[in-house]
Design a protein around this motif. Structure first.
Motif, mmCIF file in Angstrom:
data_model
loop_
_atom_site.group_PDB
_atom_site.id
_atom_site.type_symbol
_atom_site.label_atom_id
_atom_site.label_comp_id
_atom_site.label_asym_id
_atom_site.label_seq_id
_atom_site.Cartn_x
_atom_site.Cartn_y
_atom_site.Cartn_z
ATOM 1 N N GLU A 121 0.730 -1.180 -0.115
ATOM 2 C CA GLU A 121 -0.053 -0.115 -0.029
ATOM 3 C C GLU A 121 0.846 1.178 -0.009
ATOM 4 O O GLU A 121 0.611 2.212 -0.658
ATOM 5 C CB GLU A 121 -0.875 0.023 1.211
ATOM 6 N N HIS A 165 -8.901 2.535 -1.873
ATOM 7 C CA HIS A 165 -7.699 1.967 -2.038
ATOM 8 C C HIS A 165 -7.454 1.126 -3.283
ATOM 9 O O HIS A 165 -6.747 1.346 -4.133
ATOM 10 C CB HIS A 165 -7.575 0.742 -1.001
ATOM 11 N N HIS A 209 -6.903 9.082 5.510
ATOM 12 C CA HIS A 209 -6.937 9.073 3.975
ATOM 13 C C HIS A 209 -7.051 10.139 3.515
ATOM 14 O O HIS A 209 -6.681 10.328 2.378
ATOM 15 C CB HIS A 209 -8.418 8.340 3.903
#
Length: 245
Positions: A121, A165, A209
């Protein structure tokens, strides 16, 4: 789903052969996977009934049932009550699934998967910061907005979180990386779906985020990687707690 080919039960059972006595479910599934990815079966092929598979493999029906249930979760077969079990793809379509199954039956523990996911990620965020197009930024912004409105509905929040994501992975522009992330996320999904328990945790995730999004928007690769590292630290802590016995 394509039309189902003619019945090939005899051919399938002949190719399987018997397994040693006491074979675990994971090996039953592995034997089936070996057959499915051999290239000899078409998408939509109906498999022999559980009883016939159990007899051929020399295992109990429960082992076959559990193996097929696991393969259905992984998207490899389609179990249709009252109709039968069908192969969902061709060999080339199923090969990416073998990695996911290999991870699952290889007893990879949650801590290792969380470490792998974090690394992937963070790298995705770095790539996305340098490659994101206007359409990618729009998708990220939309997902972030849905996270904010979904604070009181944690199911909707989790969906928006995953979409964020996924949009980030798309922006990274690396299909292999996307496939790897999909594998790891799928294995962790049973915990991820319920990792955020209340408004407070949801708001922390939104802030994290948001920091990732701002870095992507600014094309700041270092900031994007750093923001994602922060998010992964807290997210992994929540997932690890959820997975703890």
């Amino acid at each position: 789903m394509p039309a189902y080919p003619d019945d090939r039960s005899a051919e399938i059972t002949a190719a399987l052969g018997a397994l040693p006595s006491g074979t675990p479910v994971s090996e039953v599934a592995r034997r089936l996977m070996d057959l499915f990815t051999s290239g000899d079966l078409e998408a939509g092929t109906r498999l022999p009934p559980e009883r016939q598979l159990a007899s051929t493999l020399g295992v109990g029906r429960s082992a076959v049932r559990e193996a097929l249930a696991a393969l259905e979760i992984l998207g490899i077969v389609d179990v249709r009550p009252g109709s039968g079990t069908y192969l969902r793809g061709t060999a080339s379509e199923l090969l990416p699934q073998t990695l996911r199954w290999g991870l699952l039956i290889g007893s990879k523990n949650t801590a290792e998967l969380l470490e792998l996911r974090s690394g992937l990620e963070i790298y995705v965020a770095r790539l996305a910061a340098g490659r994101a197009a206007a359409s990618d930024l729009s998708s990220l912004s939309n997902s972030l907005a849905r996270m904010r409105t979904g604070v009181s509905d944690l199911r909707a929040f989790a969906r928006a979180d995953l979409d964020f994501h996924n949009a980030l992975a798309t922006a990274a522009g690396n299909d292999t990386l996307v496939d790897l992330l999909h594998v790891v996320r799928s294995l962790l999904q049973v915990y991820a779906d319920r990792a955020v328990h209340d408004d407070a945790e949801a708001r922390i995730a939104i802030d994290e985020h948001g920091a990732v999004f701002r870095a992507i928007e600014a094309s700041d690769e270092d900031a994007a990687a750093s923001a994602m590292a922060t998010h992964m630290a807290t997210a992994s802590q929540r997932l690890a707690a959820e997975a703890a016995p």
